[in-house]
Structure formats: C-alpha cells, structure tokens
Design a protein around this motif. Sequence first.
Motif, PDB file in Angstrom:
ATOM      1  N   MET B   1       0.851  -1.193   0.000  1.00 12.47           N
ATOM      2  CA  MET B   1       0.000   0.000   0.000  1.00 12.47           C
ATOM      3  C   MET B   1       0.895   1.254   0.000  1.00 12.47           C
ATOM      4  O   MET B   1       1.875   1.309   0.736  1.00 12.47           O
ATOM      5  CB  MET B   1      -0.891   0.006   1.246  1.00 12.47           C
ATOM      6  N   ASP B   2       0.535   2.220  -0.810  1.00 13.81           N
ATOM      7  CA  ASP B   2       1.396   3.397  -0.841  1.00 13.81           C
ATOM      8  C   ASP B   2       1.110   4.334   0.336  1.00 13.81           C
ATOM      9  O   ASP B   2       0.078   4.232   1.004  1.00 13.81           O
ATOM     10  CB  ASP B   2       1.312   4.123  -2.189  1.00 13.81           C
ATOM     11  N   ASP B   3       2.051   5.232   0.552  1.00 17.16           N
ATOM     12  CA  ASP B   3       1.985   6.095   1.731  1.00 17.16           C
ATOM     13  C   ASP B   3       0.719   6.951   1.751  1.00 17.16           C
ATOM     14  O   ASP B   3       0.120   7.185   2.801  1.00 17.16           O
ATOM     15  CB  ASP B   3       3.223   7.001   1.787  1.00 17.16           C
ATOM     16  N   LYS B   4       0.322   7.426   0.562  1.00 21.74           N
ATOM     17  CA  LYS B   4      -0.862   8.298   0.508  1.00 21.74           C
ATOM     18  C   LYS B   4      -2.095   7.565   1.028  1.00 21.74           C
ATOM     19  O   LYS B   4      -2.919   8.144   1.752  1.00 21.74           O
ATOM     20  CB  LYS B   4      -1.104   8.762  -0.929  1.00 21.74           C
ATOM     21  N   ARG B   5      -2.219   6.302   0.652  1.00 23.61           N
ATOM     22  CA  ARG B   5      -3.375   5.519   1.080  1.00 23.61           C
ATOM     23  C   ARG B   5      -3.337   5.291   2.594  1.00 23.61           C
ATOM     24  O   ARG B   5      -4.378   5.352   3.269  1.00 23.61           O
ATOM     25  CB  ARG B   5      -3.388   4.176   0.321  1.00 23.61           C
ATOM     26  N   ILE B   6      -2.143   5.033   3.114  1.00 22.71           N
ATOM     27  CA  ILE B   6      -2.012   4.850   4.570  1.00 22.71           C
ATOM     28  C   ILE B   6      -2.466   6.130   5.288  1.00 22.71           C
ATOM     29  O   ILE B   6      -3.211   6.082   6.278  1.00 22.71           O
ATOM     30  CB  ILE B   6      -0.561   4.503   4.950  1.00 22.71           C
ATOM     31  N   ILE B   7      -2.011   7.258   4.770  1.00 23.36           N
ATOM     32  CA  ILE B   7      -2.390   8.537   5.405  1.00 23.36           C
ATOM     33  C   ILE B   7      -3.896   8.769   5.282  1.00 23.36           C
ATOM     34  O   ILE B   7      -4.547   9.243   6.231  1.00 23.36           O
ATOM     35  CB  ILE B   7      -1.569   9.689   4.795  1.00 23.36           C
ATOM     36  N   GLU B   8      -4.454   8.392   4.150  1.00 20.72           N
ATOM     37  CA  GLU B   8      -5.907   8.530   3.997  1.00 20.72           C
ATOM     38  C   GLU B   8      -6.642   7.704   5.037  1.00 20.72           C
ATOM     39  O   GLU B   8      -7.620   8.160   5.647  1.00 20.72           O
ATOM     40  CB  GLU B   8      -6.331   8.071   2.592  1.00 20.72           C
ATOM     41  N   LEU B   9      -6.171   6.480   5.240  1.00 18.44           N
ATOM     42  CA  LEU B   9      -6.802   5.613   6.244  1.00 18.44           C
ATOM     43  C   LEU B   9      -6.724   6.239   7.637  1.00 18.44           C
ATOM     44  O   LEU B   9      -7.677   6.175   8.417  1.00 18.44           O
ATOM     45  CB  LEU B   9      -6.123   4.234   6.255  1.00 18.44           C
ATOM     46  N   LEU B  10      -5.576   6.841   7.924  1.00 18.56           N
ATOM     47  CA  LEU B  10      -5.435   7.491   9.238  1.00 18.56           C
ATOM     48  C   LEU B  10      -6.355   8.699   9.345  1.00 18.56           C
ATOM     49  O   LEU B  10      -6.905   8.976  10.406  1.00 18.56           O
ATOM     50  CB  LEU B  10      -3.975   7.891   9.469  1.00 18.56           C
ATOM     51  N   PHE B  11      -6.506   9.406   8.240  1.00 19.24           N
ATOM     52  CA  PHE B  11      -7.449  10.531   8.232  1.00 19.24           C
ATOM     53  C   PHE B  11      -8.874  10.050   8.454  1.00 19.24           C
ATOM     54  O   PHE B  11      -9.690  10.746   9.054  1.00 19.24           O
ATOM     55  CB  PHE B  11      -7.347  11.296   6.912  1.00 19.24           C
ATOM     56  N   GLU B  12      -9.136   8.847   7.953  1.00 20.34           N
ATOM     57  CA  GLU B  12     -10.487   8.285   8.146  1.00 20.34           C
ATOM     58  C   GLU B  12     -10.635   7.661   9.522  1.00 20.34           C
ATOM     59  O   GLU B  12     -11.668   7.072   9.831  1.00 20.34           O
ATOM     60  CB  GLU B  12     -10.754   7.207   7.068  1.00 20.34           C
ATOM     61  N   ARG B  13      -9.578   7.755  10.319  1.00 24.47           N
ATOM     62  CA  ARG B  13      -9.519   7.164  11.659  1.00 24.47           C
ATOM     63  C   ARG B  13      -9.719   5.658  11.588  1.00 24.47           C
ATOM     64  O   ARG B  13     -10.354   5.044  12.464  1.00 24.47           O
ATOM     65  CB  ARG B  13     -10.533   7.790  12.622  1.00 24.47           C
ATOM     66  N   SER B  14      -9.172   5.050  10.577  1.00 25.62           N
ATOM     67  CA  SER B  14      -9.250   3.607  10.437  1.00 25.62           C
ATOM     68  C   SER B  14      -7.984   2.971  11.013  1.00 25.62           C
ATOM     69  O   SER B  14      -6.865   3.358  10.641  1.00 25.62           O
ATOM     70  CB  SER B  14      -9.387   3.230   8.955  1.00 25.62           C
TER      71      SER B  14
END
Lengths: 335, 184
Positions: B1-14
């Motif tokens: 998984m790329d970094d952007k997706r990881i950050i998106e997940l964290l933004f989604e509080r996942s």
Amino acid sequence: MNNNEIFNEAFGNVDLKYIENTARAPKRKSAILMRVMPIAAAVAILATCVIATFSMANRNKPEVPGADDPAVVPPVVDTEPERTNTIVEGAFKLVPDTTRSGHILQPWQCCAYAEAYSYYLKNEKIYIKINFGFADNDYAKKFASGEMGYPDWGDPSYALVNANPTIRCYATLINYYDIKDAYENVLINGSSKYFHMFDEENLDFGYITEIYERYDPELDKTKIYVTPIFNCSEMIELDFSNVPVGTSGKIIVDFGWCEPDLNEFDGRGPGQWLYFYVGENGIGFSFKRPSKERSYAKENVEIIENANSSITESEMVNGWKERFGMPSNDTNNEE
Amino acid sequence: MDDKRIIELLFERSEEGIDELREKYGRAMYGVSYNILGSREDAEECVNDAYLSLWNLIPPERPSPLYAYACRIVRNISLTRLKHKTQAKRDGDDISLNEIAELIPSDASVSEEFERAEITKCLNEWLETLPRDNLYIFMRKYWYMDKAERIAKELRISESAVYLRLDRMKKSLRKYLFERGIIV
C-alpha cells in the motif's frame, strides 16, 4: 538541557529527505566511471611513461607452443575469456619501496602491490585491475613506540588518521611515447593517454599486516606489522585490436600522491609495469619484474617456490612467443 | 500500500492505517529504536508509542515522506526513553549518546543565541554538501545509530574506511558550526 542534548535535538530534526535518502545504501560507483581528470599539467609533472620497445620481428609461422615450458608462468590463453582468473598469481608481493629514501616523500614510504585478472584473445579487450597501497611504516613504528604522543586507542590507524589525515592519490596510466607512432594503437580506457585522479572518497583504508608477514618473517611483528594503508584501485581496459602481431612492450601504471594542505603533487608514488606481447593467437601479459623477484628470492624460500624467480625477462618474452605461436629470434624488451 | 493511502486511512480514523504502517515500516522503526536502546522489549514499546503518536498527529499532519517521519518519531521517543534509563541508572554514560556527543568538541559549547531551528537549518545546509556515500555513512552512524561494521558491509568498504570518513566529516562539521557561530 546540556550542549549535547540541544545539538542532538537539532540533529534529530534534520530534513526528512536526508532520513529518507539514507534508508538504503547507495549503489557503488564503478572504478571506471570515477572522475577522469584532464591530463595536461599532471602529465608534464609525472616522470611516468610508457616506454614501449618494439619487437616487430620476423613473421614466420610459429611452431606449436611448448605447453610445459618450465621457464615461464605463461599467461593463460583460453578459448573463452575468463575475467576472474588471476594472472601470474604469486608473482607479486607487497614491496617496500626503498628507492624513495632521500626523496621528499619521507617519512612516508610507499608500498605497492598489484594484482590483475583477465586478458587473452587477440580480438578481446583486456581488463586489468590494479590495486595500490600507500603505507607509512615509520609512522606506525613511531606510534607504537609512543614517540608521537598519541594516546593508545588500540588502533594504529586511528592515530595515523588524526596525525596526518589525508593522502590524495593520483592514479595515472599513461600510454604515451615518443619513440614510434605505432604505439598510439594501444588504447587505455579508450584513450592513448589516460589520467585518473582519485578523490578522497574513492580511497579505502586498511592494513598491510598479512602481506608483510608473507615476505619478511624476520621483522619485529609487534612494531611494524600492523601498518595502516590507504588503498586505491583502478580497473583499466586495454584495447590491442590495432596493434600488429609481434609487438611487445610495457605499460607503466603509476600512482602519485600529495598532501592536500600542501596541494603539491608528487608523482613518485608506487608504480607497476605491465609487460605485454601480442601474438598471433593471443596477447600475453605479465607483471613480472625478474630482477626484483630474484632479490626477494634470496631472502625468502617461499617466494622462490611461488614466483619462479629464476625467470629472466628475455626468457619470459621468448616463452610467450612459443606459447602464442610466434618466432623468438628477435630481441626482447629492456627496461 | 502506498503512503498516501495509509495517510488517507489514518485521516479516516481507520486502524487499518496503523496495521499497514506496521506492515510497511514497522521493522525499520524497530531497527532505529533497537539501535538506540539495545533492548528488544524497550524497542517494541517505543515503536508502539510511536504508532500512538502517529495516530494522534495524523491528521492534521500529512507527512511526506512517511517513512522518515515515522522513523524520526520513534527515534525521538527512543532517545527520551534512553535518557530516562540512564538517569535512573545514574551512570549517564550511554554509548549511543556518547557517539552523538563526539560531534561537539568537549571544550566547545552550543551558542545560546541560536534557536534549535537555526541549528537544524545549519545542519541541513552542511548535510547538503556531503557526497552521497558520506551522507549515508554520517546519517546511518549518528541518526540511525548503526554500527560502523554494518555500514561498512552495506557500502562494501572496510570498517576502518568508515571511521576514517566519519573522522573527516566530524572535523568538517565542527569547522562549519564554528564558522557560523553555532558552537563557540
């Protein structure tokens, strides 16, 4: 918060790109791709040259070479070039260059060693790797005796590094001659004149302990045997495709050095001759220096056994001619 | 998984974002912490603390590169823990910290006129001047706190060569900092 903590905090927050960029080791540069410097002034300073003497002789069809010729350690000629073979293995030992005594290089004493691999068929390019080391025996001895006033860090190299930290090596491989134009045919890394300057980052650092032990077991090991050495290495490509069959000669590879603070180049570093012979079937190469080997042989039985010390230059070249299928009635090279 | 997706997940509080972060950079983060602390248990705790910090920092932060950001956080946490440990032992003599202390001469001090950010800026400028190999050696030794032996192996040079270059770089850095008045 003390100084170190302040500094460490600041260092811990350096730009993320430096952290990211050092997550993995950078790929190493090839020696051939290292910085190549213009030759101009340095060539004039260096006393190094290739003095190639030709033996363009009689072109009679040769006899079949004597496979068991005892006089030489012949360069191996295989049908397939083998780049990992070491040629004339055992013929080279680390040599303290006593000829430097009295020169401005003192107290430095230069040591040289060389190894090479690969060469062969007439139409193949020849790759030779040459390693050189610059060592300083006097320094190591003084250090060991406490004369230098350095504390005992348990590592002589550390003292050397701190006391006289930088040696800049210049590797030169010059193929110039003013004897006969035909030698322009020998190309070194694509050029008939080649000069290469190593910068500090290209130098390695190590020890010559083991090599010393091999050739002079009588030395006091506790004082001299752990001697720091600066190493440099050069891979050269020789192209003999335009050189006439029957040609023989020698190429000199020299390494010079200077102390950066003085910025004064001295080309009288260790050097090595490469004798060659272009035969009809292939090209012979040797780093042999018979006279040197004979003198070592008197002092060390092991070297007599390993280095074929009885070979003369004449015998060596003639052996090549037999090996490579050329007549041998012409004169051979002389230093 | 790329970094952007990881950050998106964290933004989604996942929490999947943390799982992916652990999968992708957990080992490297552990390595940084272990180099500092030399203890598996302590390193694991610091890495877990770092995940919590990242969870709290992202959002609002959108760090790039994520790897370096995560490593910096775990490094800071590990150094703080190391400091507490050495204070508790009252010996104050930890090898990792001593190695960093080498960078500042014992008879010099960091000028009080400078803010941390200014010192960091100066360090960034100096790092920018280093050739690629030297940058690797310096950062691995003093930031990642790798052993010289490992650095030498990675670069295929001798351990002595690593020490030689470090010695030259330390001198260069000291000179750089003196000239700019950072250390006096």
